[in-house]
Enzyme design. Structure first.
Site, PDB file in Angstrom:
ATOM      1  N   GLU A 276       0.823  -1.215   0.000  1.00 53.04           N
ATOM      2  CA  GLU A 276       0.000   0.000   0.000  1.00 53.04           C
ATOM      3  C   GLU A 276       0.854   1.261   0.000  1.00 53.04           C
ATOM      4  O   GLU A 276       0.428   2.312  -0.450  1.00 53.04           O
ATOM      5  CB  GLU A 276      -0.963   0.012   1.206  1.00 53.04           C
ATOM      6  N   HIS A 297       8.814 -26.488  -1.259  1.00 51.43           N
ATOM      7  CA  HIS A 297       8.184 -27.546  -2.060  1.00 51.43           C
ATOM      8  C   HIS A 297       7.084 -26.975  -2.944  1.00 51.43           C
ATOM      9  O   HIS A 297       6.231 -27.701  -3.442  1.00 51.43           O
ATOM     10  CB  HIS A 297       7.618 -28.621  -1.125  1.00 51.43           C
ATOM     11  N   LYS A 409     -13.729   0.559  -4.853  1.00 53.02           N
ATOM     12  CA  LYS A 409     -14.752   0.974  -3.881  1.00 53.02           C
ATOM     13  C   LYS A 409     -15.866   1.750  -4.555  1.00 53.02           C
ATOM     14  O   LYS A 409     -17.037   1.594  -4.220  1.00 53.02           O
ATOM     15  CB  LYS A 409     -14.119   1.841  -2.787  1.00 53.02           C
TER      16      LYS A 409
END
Ligand code: PA5
Length: 418
Positions: A276, A297, A409
């Site tokens: 951010e 792995h 948003k």
């Protein structure tokens, strides 16, 4: 104190580092001098401001009340508003005290119903943490939990069980005043992702029974050291400069890796902090994490052999704080070479082998931390927050805004008819 090592056979950044630091020393000086252009976002820089003795007394007293009365404490918050607390709690929690649960970080009805089902028949307290009390996830979860508490205990008793952490003058504060909830101040001059050493991060940690004074002491020791050490030897500035050098060389990713699964939630805090802060204006290193040895792995294949996108930063915990010896049980399997060996030694060998293999392929940085306790978490928080600020300044982006999160948003609020 944390120690920093660079193993770079690939691009030999060590040789460039001195010159780079010199050329950008003005940024370091400006940051430690206190930048007026960001003064509304720098409340965290001097930890004393929001974690002084009076504040710690108040938080500990409140945490004691909650610990004495609650079976469950629900931390409602998203992103920077709950990651720091969760990273320490999940690493250091003990069986003693209330169970800490999390809400306000999802819109999934499945996850929320699962959480609510675990509250039944238990004594519940909540803390709704929201700086800008418009974020959907914490706002929606707060509604559900508030109603649950009122239905279960009645409004008067529910009010004693509700804590809200918001900014002064916010709607959240008026709700507290109007309904008798406990109000804690979310510092106006600290953005969510920089709140580890404020009431936002400290109350939940104290409720979990973790020593917040030690946490703050660790952060303060790191603050002092980073402010007193000149740019050329300053580990936060060195780390920030190396990130910048690798970014300029075309690396697109930084992988934070460790062999301690205790750091699982700390990675999430670190990823959120850097993503951010830096991912804007079409720039920035993408932060990812590797939980080794398990992920050797999985992503280990890519790290060693895939597109050379990344450099790697290892968090090396020197003292694992535990010991477990593998004994011979008389059954002939293929693991006799481990007889009498401690997992601490096995894990360290795996770490050293991984560094050896990876450093031939990509730049590797090692950050040594003595052990994982509250004091060292405080050091890590402060180290990474200051490094992140410095790194964003070197990158040339605003370290304290997050304009990119507004795009989805707008569509979402549109869809919900806000
Ligand atoms: O780091 C940040 O600033 C963000 O991640 C916020 O913490 C997050 O969006 C939650 O914001 P708020 O506390 O305003 O609900």
């Amino acid at each position: 104190m944390l120690k920093f090592k660079l193993l770079d056979e690939k691009c030999q950044a060590e040789q460039m580092l001195g010159g780079y630091i010199k050329a950008h020393e003005n940024i370091f000086k400006s940051v430690v001098g206190g930048e007026t252009c960001y003064s509304d976002a720098l409340g965290w820089l001097h930890t004393e401001r929001w974690a002084g003795p009076a504040q710690l007394d108040r938080l500990e007293a409140l945490a004691d009340t909650i610990r004495n009365n609650a079976d469950v404490f629900v931390v409602i918050g998203v992103g920077g508003s709950n990651n720091a607390a969760r990273s320490v709690i999940e690493a250091l929690k003990t069986a003693d005290g209330p169970e800490i649960m999390y809400a306000g970080n999802t819109l999934s009805p499945h996850a929320l119903c699962q959480m609510m089902a675990r509250l039944k028949g238990r004594s519940v307290y909540i803390d709704c943490i929201a700086k800008n009390f418009e974020t959907l996830e914490p706002g929606a979860s707060f509604r559900i939990l508030r109603k649950y508490l009122c239905d279960t205990y009645g409004a008067k008793e529910a009010a004693k069980r509700i804590i809200a952490t918001g900014t002064k003058g916010s709607l959240l504060e008026s709700l507290c005043t109007g309904h008798g909830y406990t109000f804690l101040e979310f510092p106006e001059d600290v953005g969510g992702r920089y709140t580890a050493i404020t009431a936002v991060g400290l109350l939940p940690v104290a409720v979990a029974g973790i020593d917040i004074r030690a946490l703050v002491k660790g952060a303060q020791a790191m603050e002092k050291s980073l402010f007193e050490t000149p740019a050329a030897e300053n580990i936060a500035f060195k780390y920030a400069c190396l990130r910048s050098i690798y970014y300029d060389k075309g690396y697109a990713l930084e992988m934070l890796a460790s062999f301690e699964p205790q750091l699982r939630w700390f990675y999430k805090w670190w990823v959120q902090l850097f993503a951010e802060t830096e991912g804007k204006d079409g720039r920035g290193l993408f932060p990812v994490c590797g939980e080794y040895s398990e992920e050797l792995h999985a992503v280990g294949q890519f790290v060693q052999d895939g597109t050379p996108l990344m450099f790697e930063t290892f968090l090396d915990v020197l003292d694992p704080g535990a010991s477990l010896v593998i004994e011979n049980d008389g059954i002939q399997d293929a693991f006799d070479y481990l007889d009498g060996m401690d997992f601490a030694q096995i894990n360290r060998t795996a770490f050293e082998a991984t560094v050896r293999a990876h450093k031939a392929k990509l730049p590797c940085l090692i950050l040594e931390v003595q052990r994982l306790d509250a004091f060292h978490f405080g050091q890590l928080f402060y180290f990474f927050m200051l490094s992140c600020y410095l790194s964003a300044r070197l990158l040339g982006v605003n370290p304290f805004d997050q304009p990119g999160v507004e795009a989805y948003k707008r569509w979402m609020f549109d869809g919900l008819g806000k």
